[in-house]
Write a protein that holds these residues in place. Sequence first.
Motif, short mmCIF file in Angstrom:
data_model
loop_
_atom_site.label_atom_id
_atom_site.label_comp_id
_atom_site.label_asym_id
_atom_site.label_seq_id
_atom_site.Cartn_x
_atom_site.Cartn_y
_atom_site.Cartn_z
N GLY A 36 0.80 -1.22 0.00
CA GLY A 36 0.00 0.00 0.00
C GLY A 36 0.83 1.27 0.00
N GLN A 37 2.12 1.15 -0.15
CA GLN A 37 2.99 2.33 -0.24
C GLN A 37 3.97 2.14 -1.39
N LYS A 38 4.50 3.23 -1.87
CA LYS A 38 5.47 3.15 -2.97
C LYS A 38 6.86 2.89 -2.44
N ARG A 39 7.62 2.09 -3.17
CA ARG A 39 9.01 1.82 -2.81
C ARG A 39 9.86 2.01 -4.06
N PHE A 40 11.13 2.34 -3.83
CA PHE A 40 12.02 2.63 -4.94
C PHE A 40 13.30 1.81 -4.85
N GLY A 41 13.83 1.46 -6.00
CA GLY A 41 15.13 0.84 -6.11
C GLY A 41 15.91 1.58 -7.18
N PHE A 42 17.21 1.63 -7.04
CA PHE A 42 18.05 2.36 -7.98
C PHE A 42 19.21 1.49 -8.41
N SER A 43 19.52 1.54 -9.69
CA SER A 43 20.62 0.75 -10.22
C SER A 43 21.44 1.64 -11.16
N VAL A 44 22.74 1.73 -10.85
CA VAL A 44 23.64 2.53 -11.68
C VAL A 44 24.83 1.64 -12.02
N GLU B 125 16.86 11.84 -4.73
CA GLU B 125 16.31 13.15 -4.37
C GLU B 125 15.13 13.51 -5.28
N ILE B 126 15.24 13.21 -6.55
CA ILE B 126 14.14 13.49 -7.48
C ILE B 126 12.91 12.68 -7.09
N CYS B 127 13.09 11.42 -6.76
CA CYS B 127 11.95 10.59 -6.35
C CYS B 127 11.37 11.06 -5.02
N ARG B 128 12.23 11.51 -4.12
CA ARG B 128 11.74 11.99 -2.82
C ARG B 128 10.93 13.27 -2.97
N LYS B 129 11.43 14.21 -3.76
CA LYS B 129 10.76 15.50 -3.92
C LYS B 129 9.49 15.40 -4.77
N ASN B 130 9.47 14.48 -5.72
CA ASN B 130 8.35 14.39 -6.66
C ASN B 130 7.58 13.09 -6.48
N ASP B 131 7.33 12.71 -5.24
CA ASP B 131 6.66 11.43 -5.02
C ASP B 131 5.22 11.43 -5.49
N GLU B 132 4.64 12.60 -5.76
CA GLU B 132 3.27 12.64 -6.28
C GLU B 132 3.17 12.09 -7.71
N PHE B 133 4.30 11.98 -8.40
CA PHE B 133 4.31 11.41 -9.75
C PHE B 133 4.21 9.89 -9.73
N PHE B 134 4.43 9.28 -8.58
CA PHE B 134 4.45 7.82 -8.46
C PHE B 134 3.23 7.36 -7.67
N LEU B 135 2.65 6.24 -8.08
CA LEU B 135 1.43 5.73 -7.46
C LEU B 135 1.74 4.95 -6.19
N ASN B 136 0.87 5.07 -5.19
CA ASN B 136 0.99 4.26 -3.98
C ASN B 136 0.67 2.82 -4.32
N GLY B 137 1.34 1.89 -3.63
CA GLY B 137 1.08 0.48 -3.85
C GLY B 137 1.89 -0.12 -4.98
N TYR B 138 2.91 0.59 -5.45
CA TYR B 138 3.76 0.08 -6.54
C TYR B 138 5.22 0.19 -6.15
N ASP B 139 6.00 -0.77 -6.64
CA ASP B 139 7.46 -0.72 -6.51
C ASP B 139 8.03 -0.19 -7.82
N TYR B 140 9.01 0.69 -7.74
CA TYR B 140 9.66 1.27 -8.91
C TYR B 140 11.15 1.02 -8.84
N ILE B 141 11.73 0.64 -9.96
CA ILE B 141 13.19 0.54 -10.06
C ILE B 141 13.63 1.48 -11.18
N LEU B 142 14.55 2.37 -10.88
CA LEU B 142 15.12 3.28 -11.88
C LEU B 142 16.53 2.82 -12.20
N ILE B 143 16.79 2.60 -13.48
CA ILE B 143 18.10 2.18 -13.94
C ILE B 143 18.69 3.30 -14.77
N ALA B 144 19.86 3.77 -14.39
CA ALA B 144 20.53 4.85 -15.11
C ALA B 144 21.25 4.28 -16.33
#
Length: 115
Positions: A38-46, A65-84
């Motif tokens: 029920g909450q959004k989670r993030f993973g990062f891969s560089v 920092e971008i994900c923290r400041k703009n968390d309204e762009f991401f839906l609750n209840g989903y996991d996101y992984i950002l790969i650079a």
Amino acid sequence: MNKKYLIKKNKEYRKIYNEGISLANRYAVIFTLKNSLGQKRFGFSVSKKIGKAVERNRVRRRLKEICRKNDEFFLNGYDYILIARKGIEELSYNSIQDSVENLAYRINKKIAREN
């Protein structure tokens, strides 16, 4: 970013890669999968292709920092992984932010279409 919002375990990363949906642009790739928390989670891969540890950590900190400041762009209840991707280390903070916002917008539209 609070630790409870981070994906840490390799098993969780693999599950999101295998079962989730993804989108990409020139500088980043985003994977997402619905979670049961029920909450959004993030993973990062560089990757090491980005540069030495100092540059990789700078990119990772900017993405967090971008994900923290703009968390309204991401839906609750989903996991996101950002790969650079290679080339992101040369961008300014605002350019990275625009890129991530665009990916978040597009992945949310894709989620809405599939539901």
